[in-house]
Motif scaffolding. Structure first.
Motif, PDB file in Angstrom:
ATOM      1  N   PHE A   5       4.120  -8.106  -8.424  1.00  0.00           N
ATOM      2  CA  PHE A   5       5.100  -8.400  -7.482  1.00  0.00           C
ATOM      3  C   PHE A   5       5.706  -7.255  -6.602  1.00  0.00           C
ATOM      4  N   GLU A   6       5.988  -6.202  -6.988  1.00  0.00           N
ATOM      5  CA  GLU A   6       6.359  -5.067  -6.239  1.00  0.00           C
ATOM      6  C   GLU A   6       5.390  -4.630  -5.320  1.00  0.00           C
ATOM      7  N   ALA A   7       4.002  -4.627  -5.731  1.00  0.00           N
ATOM      8  CA  ALA A   7       2.884  -4.264  -4.805  1.00  0.00           C
ATOM      9  C   ALA A   7       2.959  -5.255  -3.842  1.00  0.00           C
ATOM     10  N   GLY A   8       2.853  -6.422  -3.913  1.00  0.00           N
ATOM     11  CA  GLY A   8       2.566  -7.401  -2.934  1.00  0.00           C
ATOM     12  C   GLY A   8       3.853  -7.211  -2.064  1.00  0.00           C
ATOM     13  N   LEU A   9       5.203  -7.428  -2.392  1.00  0.00           N
ATOM     14  CA  LEU A   9       6.258  -7.092  -1.644  1.00  0.00           C
ATOM     15  C   LEU A   9       6.136  -5.925  -0.637  1.00  0.00           C
ATOM     16  N   LEU A  10       5.712  -4.776  -1.219  1.00  0.00           N
ATOM     17  CA  LEU A  10       5.491  -3.752  -0.544  1.00  0.00           C
ATOM     18  C   LEU A  10       4.430  -3.741   0.641  1.00  0.00           C
ATOM     19  N   GLU A  11       3.399  -4.762   0.392  1.00  0.00           N
ATOM     20  CA  GLU A  11       2.290  -4.930   1.309  1.00  0.00           C
ATOM     21  C   GLU A  11       3.201  -5.850   2.647  1.00  0.00           C
ATOM     22  N   ARG A  12       3.956  -6.513   2.384  1.00  0.00           N
ATOM     23  CA  ARG A  12       4.420  -7.417   3.476  1.00  0.00           C
ATOM     24  C   ARG A  12       5.704  -6.793   4.058  1.00  0.00           C
ATOM     25  N   ALA A  13       6.529  -5.821   3.561  1.00  0.00           N
ATOM     26  CA  ALA A  13       7.861  -5.451   4.008  1.00  0.00           C
ATOM     27  C   ALA A  13       7.733  -3.961   4.157  1.00  0.00           C
ATOM     28  N   PRO A  14       8.323  -3.158   5.352  1.00  0.00           N
ATOM     29  CA  PRO A  14       8.479  -1.865   5.619  1.00  0.00           C
ATOM     30  C   PRO A  14       8.739  -1.010   4.320  1.00  0.00           C
ATOM     31  N   GLN A  15       8.212  -0.076   4.082  1.00  0.00           N
ATOM     32  CA  GLN A  15       8.387   0.622   2.630  1.00  0.00           C
ATOM     33  C   GLN A  15      10.049   1.273   2.852  1.00  0.00           C
ATOM     34  N   VAL A  16      10.246   1.674   4.047  1.00  0.00           N
ATOM     35  CA  VAL A  16      11.857   2.151   4.264  1.00  0.00           C
ATOM     36  C   VAL A  16      12.799   1.311   3.793  1.00  0.00           C
ATOM     37  N   GLN A  17      12.450  -0.036   3.895  1.00  0.00           N
ATOM     38  CA  GLN A  17      13.772  -1.170   3.545  1.00  0.00           C
ATOM     39  C   GLN A  17      13.533  -1.310   1.961  1.00  0.00           C
ATOM     40  N   LEU A  18      12.423  -1.032   1.448  1.00  0.00           N
ATOM     41  CA  LEU A  18      12.324  -1.303  -0.259  1.00  0.00           C
ATOM     42  C   LEU A  18      12.767  -0.024  -0.806  1.00  0.00           C
ATOM     43  N   GLN A  19      12.921   1.171  -0.372  1.00  0.00           N
ATOM     44  CA  GLN A  19      12.879   2.486  -0.937  1.00  0.00           C
ATOM     45  C   GLN A  19      13.350   2.505  -2.281  1.00  0.00           C
ATOM     46  N   PRO A  20      14.520   2.179  -2.489  1.00  0.00           N
ATOM     47  CA  PRO A  20      15.029   2.441  -4.030  1.00  0.00           C
ATOM     48  C   PRO A  20      14.433   1.629  -5.083  1.00  0.00           C
ATOM     49  N   ARG A  21      14.018   0.291  -4.931  1.00  0.00           N
ATOM     50  CA  ARG A  21      13.341  -0.402  -5.698  1.00  0.00           C
ATOM     51  C   ARG A  21      11.664   0.047  -5.786  1.00  0.00           C
ATOM     52  N   ILE A  22      11.188   0.359  -4.814  1.00  0.00           N
ATOM     53  CA  ILE A  22       9.860   1.224  -4.885  1.00  0.00           C
ATOM     54  C   ILE A  22       9.660   2.350  -5.544  1.00  0.00           C
ATOM     55  N   ASP A  23      10.833   3.171  -5.408  1.00  0.00           N
ATOM     56  CA  ASP A  23      11.080   4.427  -6.151  1.00  0.00           C
ATOM     57  C   ASP A  23      10.652   4.300  -7.738  1.00  0.00           C
ATOM     58  N   HIS A  24      11.231   3.020  -8.152  1.00  0.00           N
ATOM     59  CA  HIS A  24      11.209   2.877  -9.536  1.00  0.00           C
ATOM     60  C   HIS A  24      10.051   2.205 -10.018  1.00  0.00           C
ATOM     61  N   ALA A  25       9.445   1.354  -9.142  1.00  0.00           N
ATOM     62  CA  ALA A  25       7.903   0.751  -9.382  1.00  0.00           C
ATOM     63  C   ALA A  25       7.096   1.976  -9.525  1.00  0.00           C
ATOM     64  N   LEU A  26       7.100   2.982  -8.405  1.00  0.00           N
ATOM     65  CA  LEU A  26       6.192   3.910  -8.410  1.00  0.00           C
ATOM     66  C   LEU A  26       6.286   4.958  -9.619  1.00  0.00           C
ATOM     67  N   ALA A  27       7.410   5.215 -10.266  1.00  0.00           N
ATOM     68  CA  ALA A  27       7.717   5.979 -11.231  1.00  0.00           C
ATOM     69  C   ALA A  27       6.946   5.289 -12.380  1.00  0.00           C
ATOM     70  N   VAL A  28       7.197   3.893 -12.547  1.00  0.00           N
ATOM     71  CA  VAL A  28       6.471   3.332 -13.771  1.00  0.00           C
ATOM     72  C   VAL A  28       4.953   3.233 -13.715  1.00  0.00           C
ATOM     73  N   ALA A  29       4.435   3.064 -12.214  1.00  0.00           N
ATOM     74  CA  ALA A  29       3.035   3.191 -12.091  1.00  0.00           C
ATOM     75  C   ALA A  29       2.433   4.259 -12.109  1.00  0.00           C
ATOM     76  N   ARG A  30       3.050   5.539 -11.828  1.00  0.00           N
ATOM     77  CA  ARG A  30       2.454   6.777 -12.047  1.00  0.00           C
ATOM     78  C   ARG A  30       2.361   7.275 -13.352  1.00  0.00           C
ATOM     79  N   ALA A  31       3.499   6.728 -14.230  1.00  0.00           N
ATOM     80  CA  ALA A  31       3.465   6.968 -15.893  1.00  0.00           C
ATOM     81  C   ALA A  31       2.297   6.190 -16.367  1.00  0.00           C
ATOM     82  N   ILE A  32       1.839   5.073 -16.104  1.00  0.00           N
ATOM     83  CA  ILE A  32       0.858   4.239 -16.774  1.00  0.00           C
ATOM     84  C   ILE A  32      -0.767   4.730 -16.069  1.00  0.00           C
ATOM     85  N   ASN A  33      -0.765   5.279 -14.802  1.00  0.00           N
ATOM     86  CA  ASN A  33      -1.953   5.839 -14.078  1.00  0.00           C
ATOM     87  C   ASN A  33      -2.266   7.005 -14.531  1.00  0.00           C
ATOM     88  N   GLN A  34      -1.385   7.671 -15.272  1.00  0.00           N
ATOM     89  CA  GLN A  34      -1.772   9.160 -15.522  1.00  0.00           C
ATOM     90  C   GLN A  34      -2.740   9.366 -16.434  1.00  0.00           C
TER      91      GLN A  34
END
Length: 117
Positions: free
Chosen positions: A84-113
């Motif tokens: 959901f977050e990845a799809g949202l980021l594809e449709r909206a400017p990252q700057v508008q979603l920054q706080p929520r994207i930071d959380h999603a990226l932190a989780v994603a980076r922990a999974i992808n390591q």
């Protein structure tokens, strides 16, 4: 890799891992009388069987409780949220979603390591 690609990669990785898991529910292994079984064993799949087949790895009791709580249903919910977050980021400017994207990226980076990092 863009933030959306990182988040989607984590969702894809989780979905791949989920496809190979034992059926839920997961629980800490107990003897047939309901008492905690061998220290740290984790029971996967159908917990109503008379002859459970615990995973042959040892954990502390607290580790086993935590792993059981991270049942594949939790992974599925997490993968859906990441998609959901990845799809949202594809449709909206990252700057508008920054706080929520930071959380999603932190989780994603922990999974992808990679293991051992």
């Amino acid at each position: 890799m863009t933030p959306a690609e990182e988040i989607q990669a984590a969702a894809d990785k989780l979905n791949g891992l989920l496809a190979a898991t034992t059926d839920t529910p997961w629980s800490r292994w107990t003897d047939l009388d309901g008492k905690p079984g061998w220290h740290g064993m984790l029971l996967l799949g159908n917990t109503d069987r008379e002859d459970p087949n615990p995973v042959a790895q040892m954990y502390t009791g607290e580790d086993a409780d935590y792993v059981a709580a991270m049942d594949p249903l939790v992974g599925l919910a997490l993968a859906c949220w990441l998609e959901f977050e990845a799809g949202l980021l594809e449709r909206a400017p990252q700057v508008q979603l920054q706080p929520r994207i930071d959380h999603a990226l932190a989780v994603a980076r922990a999974i992808n390591q990679e293991a051992g990092q």
